[in-house]
Scaffold this active site. Structure first.
Site, mmCIF file in Angstrom:
data_model
loop_
_atom_site.group_PDB
_atom_site.id
_atom_site.type_symbol
_atom_site.label_atom_id
_atom_site.label_comp_id
_atom_site.label_asym_id
_atom_site.label_seq_id
_atom_site.Cartn_x
_atom_site.Cartn_y
_atom_site.Cartn_z
ATOM 1 N N ASN A 140 1.480 3.072 -2.612
ATOM 2 C CA ASN A 140 0.732 4.004 -3.474
ATOM 3 C C ASN A 140 -0.532 4.491 -2.771
ATOM 4 O O ASN A 140 -0.881 5.668 -2.860
ATOM 5 C CB ASN A 140 0.384 3.338 -4.810
ATOM 6 C CG ASN A 140 1.565 3.313 -5.757
ATOM 7 O OD1 ASN A 140 2.090 4.361 -6.121
ATOM 8 N ND2 ASN A 140 2.015 2.126 -6.133
ATOM 9 N N HIS A 154 0.169 0.754 -13.157
ATOM 10 C CA HIS A 154 0.848 -0.498 -13.506
ATOM 11 C C HIS A 154 2.352 -0.231 -13.658
ATOM 12 O O HIS A 154 2.746 0.780 -14.268
ATOM 13 C CB HIS A 154 0.269 -1.069 -14.807
ATOM 14 C CG HIS A 154 0.919 -2.351 -15.183
ATOM 15 N ND1 HIS A 154 0.601 -3.546 -14.575
ATOM 16 C CD2 HIS A 154 1.909 -2.621 -16.064
ATOM 17 C CE1 HIS A 154 1.358 -4.497 -15.079
ATOM 18 N NE2 HIS A 154 2.166 -3.969 -15.994
ATOM 19 N N GLY A 183 0.783 -1.232 0.000
ATOM 20 C CA GLY A 183 0.000 0.000 0.000
ATOM 21 C C GLY A 183 0.813 1.279 0.000
ATOM 22 O O GLY A 183 0.328 2.302 0.482
HETATM 23 C C1 GRF Z 1 2.955 -1.193 -7.676
HETATM 24 O O1 GRF Z 1 4.172 -1.492 -8.336
HETATM 25 C C2 GRF Z 1 1.832 -0.970 -8.662
HETATM 26 O O2 GRF Z 1 2.245 -0.393 -9.863
HETATM 27 C C3 GRF Z 1 1.344 -2.376 -8.920
HETATM 28 O O3 GRF Z 1 1.451 -3.037 -7.672
HETATM 29 C C4 GRF Z 1 2.456 -2.407 -6.868
HETATM 30 C C5 GRF Z 1 1.798 -2.009 -5.596
HETATM 31 O O4 GRF Z 1 2.708 -1.507 -4.647
HETATM 32 N N1 GRF Z 1 0.020 -2.378 -9.493
HETATM 33 P P1 GRF Z 1 2.160 -0.823 -3.320
HETATM 34 O O5 GRF Z 1 1.275 -1.829 -2.615
HETATM 35 O O6 GRF Z 1 1.400 0.420 -3.706
HETATM 36 O O7 GRF Z 1 3.390 -0.514 -2.501
#
Ligand code: GRF
Length: 191
Positions: free
Chosen positions: A16, A110, A14
């Site tokens: 992001n 992505h 999480g």
């Molecule tokens: C990120 O690399 C995103 O692009 C992909 O999954 C990963 C999630 O990372 N869809 P986080 O959980 O946000 O650290």
């Protein structure tokens, strides 16, 4: 003016999701109304607690169809009346009926320059392929695998000799800045 309501869905760490919660906390345009996950122990859930944002998990039942799961997930989300669903490492494909329910206002990030390297391991696949530049893509979500219309991409070069772990870490920290920036521009009509 009332703010745009965002619901975040995530399955894992999480980072992001946290970056979006941090941005939204001081945003004049959007707010995060809930964080949902399909994993009970997902770190994203404790990150939501820190921001005091309502969180919930919807666990897949044994042999449950995608339609039935998505119906339960959309039911849980609807309680919060989100305008947009923001995927941040949510490791499930969504059904057409889920997308329709939210007027196709569903966005994902992505870790590759789509349409190159869709699927589970964008950074891993790009690294193995020996590309000279990589990147990440914010895109609308359709019922396919990372196949929705592209909103914006950020390219970054490979650094000769960099380990895969460092490359991935660098990519993720670029994503953490890029995702909120794209949302800000999109919701302000600048994209
Ligand atoms: C990120 O690399 C995103 O692009 C992909 O999954 C990963 C999630 O990372 N869809 P986080 O959980 O946000 O650290």
């Amino acid at each position: 003016m009332s703010k745009i309501k965002l619901a975040i869905l995530a399955s894992g760490s999480g980072s992001n999701a946290e970056a979006i919660m941090k941005w939204a906390a001081t945003s004049d345009i959007a707010e995060v109304v809930c964080v949902g996950s399909n994993k009970k122990a997902a770190m994203v859930i404790s990150r939501a607690e820190i921001f005091n944002i309502p969180k919930f998990t919807v666990l897949k039942k044994k042999n449950e169809s995608r339609e039935s799961y998505d119906e339960r997930m959309s039911g849980a989300l609807s309680e919060y009346k989100p305008d947009w669903i923001i995927l941040a490492g949510f490791m499930r494909l969504l059904t057409e009926s889920f997308l329709e329910k939210f007027n196709h206002q569903v966005i994902n990030i992505h870790p590759s320059l789509l349409p190159m390297f869709p699927g589970l391991d964008g950074y891993g696949d790009a690294f193995k392929a020996g590309v000279i530049e990589s990147g990440c893509t914010v895109h609308y979500v359709d019922a396919g695998l990372d196949s929705g219309a592209i909103i914006e991409q950020r390219i970054f070069p490979m650094i000769p000799g960099e380990s895969f772990e460092d490359f991935k870490k660098r990519g993720l920290s670029i994503e953490n800045k890029f995702y909120p920036e794209v949302l800000e521009k999109l919701f302000k009509g600048k994209l």
